[in-house]
Scaffold this active site. Structure first.
Site, PDB file in Angstrom:
ATOM      1  N   GLY A   2       4.223   0.633  -3.209  1.00  0.00           N
ATOM      2  CA  GLY A   2       4.978   0.545  -4.306  1.00  0.00           C
ATOM      3  C   GLY A   2       5.853   1.757  -4.619  1.00  0.00           C
ATOM      4  O   GLY A   2       6.629   1.942  -5.526  1.00  0.00           O
ATOM      5  N   LYS A  62      -2.570  -4.632  -5.594  1.00  0.00           N
ATOM      6  CA  LYS A  62      -3.657  -5.670  -5.807  1.00  0.00           C
ATOM      7  C   LYS A  62      -4.854  -5.184  -6.508  1.00  0.00           C
ATOM      8  O   LYS A  62      -5.394  -3.926  -6.250  1.00  0.00           O
ATOM      9  CB  LYS A  62      -3.996  -6.100  -4.226  1.00  0.00           C
ATOM     10  CG  LYS A  62      -2.841  -6.466  -3.408  1.00  0.00           C
ATOM     11  CD  LYS A  62      -3.153  -6.523  -1.944  1.00  0.00           C
ATOM     12  CE  LYS A  62      -1.658  -6.902  -1.110  1.00  0.00           C
ATOM     13  NZ  LYS A  62      -1.856  -6.535   0.346  1.00  0.00           N
ATOM     14  N   ARG A  98      -2.148  -2.165  10.235  1.00  0.00           N
ATOM     15  CA  ARG A  98      -3.479  -1.574  10.146  1.00  0.00           C
ATOM     16  C   ARG A  98      -4.396  -2.486   9.400  1.00  0.00           C
ATOM     17  O   ARG A  98      -4.196  -3.570   9.044  1.00  0.00           O
ATOM     18  CB  ARG A  98      -3.249  -0.397   8.895  1.00  0.00           C
ATOM     19  CG  ARG A  98      -2.474  -0.741   7.926  1.00  0.00           C
ATOM     20  CD  ARG A  98      -2.653   0.125   6.810  1.00  0.00           C
ATOM     21  NE  ARG A  98      -2.017  -0.231   5.493  1.00  0.00           N
ATOM     22  CZ  ARG A  98      -2.301  -0.979   4.515  1.00  0.00           C
ATOM     23  NH1 ARG A  98      -3.472  -1.497   4.780  1.00  0.00           N
ATOM     24  NH2 ARG A  98      -1.092  -1.295   3.658  1.00  0.00           N
ATOM     25  N   ASN A 156       1.827  -5.184   7.687  1.00  0.00           N
ATOM     26  CA  ASN A 156       1.018  -4.110   7.715  1.00  0.00           C
ATOM     27  C   ASN A 156       0.552  -3.886   9.029  1.00  0.00           C
ATOM     28  O   ASN A 156      -0.150  -4.746   9.377  1.00  0.00           O
ATOM     29  CB  ASN A 156       0.322  -4.118   6.452  1.00  0.00           C
ATOM     30  CG  ASN A 156       0.734  -4.108   5.120  1.00  0.00           C
ATOM     31  OD1 ASN A 156       1.903  -3.218   5.069  1.00  0.00           O
ATOM     32  ND2 ASN A 156       0.495  -4.705   4.085  1.00  0.00           N
TER      33      ASN A 156
END
Ligand code: ADP
Length: 442
Positions: free
Chosen positions: A161, A233, A287, A285
């Protein structure tokens, strides 16, 4: 398999990794800071090391500790150093394995503007926007006018964000662009930005992929992460809800094609926005994700153990045809925060009682008497349920939320209780602003 690894993280994910290691017979070195000595996994680790006063961000100290303690690999978890290409490189340069993709992949996907271009070459659709990065306001203004309002400006090296602004009309552009760029420069010393059309209403759907060093890649199905607050989230599900099977299958196949094409190693997630039957790639992402347990429950794959095996050089344990999605799983992120103001609520947990029963899993590092420190993320645990279908999973979650007791600090459990009995959410398909708009949470 490795004999010993260092876990370069804290909290519930450190405990999750430690459990995977114990199952595989791998010894563990856990790290902590001077203000974070109560973590549950420290009691079960084979060795523990104080890494600094307060920070888990010192890449060098992590690698030195791993070397000093005779480790062969480092698991970065999520957050902190997990998507830091320099850390991966430093780890490998010290002769240790990084339990994740190679530094080159982390860096190229970490540049989100570059990741867009890459995804397009594998046939994925992009949110309409700029082609490549924009460096300054003069360059950005004509592109913004062409993309049209409302739009989103994002930092190429942003994440979580940060460096992101929604811009409703062109009079707001200059300030928002400048602010987002300054935020990015402060965080990553990188001022590259890109522009996307603001899609509304839209859902957040993602695909879990895994690849090994032999070039094999598979997907582990989809996840729904549309319940968000301020683009973070709050609750996740697997698989994604009410999506035509063919559309989803096409997305899963394209995601594997991209993972394969990248020669992607270890676990990764491709994130998409979904609107009117179309999936638009937003980022990858590189990871393990906070929400990985919902995928584990519907596939039966232990993603963390698989990460360790892949980093050890083993080929994937599973072929694509071995992956069957069974039932439905839901995860509630339990945060130490006021359920109304969302202000962090650190302090001592006076009473703790976990829920139980069939299909209930709790991933948490807290216990009765644990003191939630004020210095880190407010996530104190994850409540995950599995059922043979979504209705049963929702019911199980509602029951589990009524059983769980965390007293002494405020948590967002009341918010989750409201959500799992909310008619529109129960029907499925609510968009990323549903939580804020319909429940009046801004
Ligand atoms: P970060 O990496 O900082 O989390 P993302 O690009 O993943 O940034 O976006 C975070 C969230 O912002 C998404 O899950 C979605 O809710 C929202 N979002 C991102 N891009 C758009 C867009 N183009 N239109 C509407 N919402 C968006």
């Amino acid at each position: 398999m490795f004999d010993k690894i260092l876990i370069a993280n804290r909290g519930e994910i450190a405990l999750r990794i430690l459990r995977a290691c114990r199952e595989l017979g791998v010894q563990t070195v856990a790290v902590y800071t001077k203000v974070d000595t109560d973590l549950l996994h420290l009691r079960f680790a084979d060795e523990i090391v104080c890494i600094s006063e307060k920070s888990y961000l010192d890449a060098n100290s992590m690698v030195v500790a791993a070397k000093n303690h005779g480790c062969e690999a480092i698991h970065p978890g999520y957050g902190f150093l997990a998507e830091n290409a320099d850390f991966a490189e430093l780890t490998e340069a010290a002769g240790l394995s990084f339990i994740g993709p190679d530094a080159g992949t982390i860096s190229s996907m970490g540049d989100k503007s570059n990741a867009r271009v890459t995804a397009m070459t594998f046939g994925l659709k992009l949110v309409p926007g700029s082609n490549g990065a924009v460096e300054n306001l003069a360059e950005a203004i004509p592109i913004a006018d062409e993309v049209g309002y409302p739009l989103v400006v994002k930092a190429a090296r942003g994440g979580g964000g940060r460096g992101i602004r929604m811009i409703m009309k062109n009079s707001e552009f200059e300030k928002a662009f400048t602010d987002a760029q300054a935020e990015s420069l402060a965080l990553s010393s990188n001022g590259e930005m890109y522009i996307e059309k603001f899609l509304d209403p839209v859902r957040h759907i993602e695909v879990q992929v895994m690849g090994d060093s032999a070039g094999n890649a598979i997907h582990l199905g989809s996840r729904e992460c549309s319940l968000q607050r301020k683009h973070q989230k709050i609750m996740e599900e697997a698989p994604a809800v009410n999506i035509p099977e063919d559309d989803l299958q096409t997305l899963l196949d394209l995601s594997v094609k991209m993972a394969e094409g990248l020669g992607y190693r270890n676990a990764g997630t491709l994130e998409f926005l979904y609107q009117e039957g179309e999936f638009y790639f937003i980022e990858m992402n590189t990871r393990i994700q906070v929400e990985h347990p919902v995928t584990e429950l519907v596939t039966g794959v232990d993603i963390v153990k698989e990460q360790l095996r892949i980093a050890n050089g083993d080929v994937l344990t599973y072929k694509q045809e071995d992956i069957q999605i069974r039932g439905h799983a839901i995860e509630c992120r339990i945060n130490a925060e006021d359920p109304e103001t969302f202000m962090p609520s650190p302090g001592t947990i006076e009473h703790y009682h976990p829920p139980g029963g069939p299909g209930v899993r709790v991933d948490t590092h807290v216990y009765q008497g644990y003191k939630v420190p004020p210095h880190y993320d407010s996530l104190i645990g994850k409540l995950i349920v599995h059922g043979e279908n979504r209705d049963l999973a929702l019911r199980r979650m509602s029951i589990a939320l009524s059983e769980i007791v965390i007293d002494g600090i405020k948590t967002n459990i009341p918010l989750h209780q409201k959500l799992v009995t909310n008619a529109a959410f129960m029907a499925g398909g609510t968009d990323i602003h549903y939580l804020e708009d319909e429940l009046g949470l801004k």
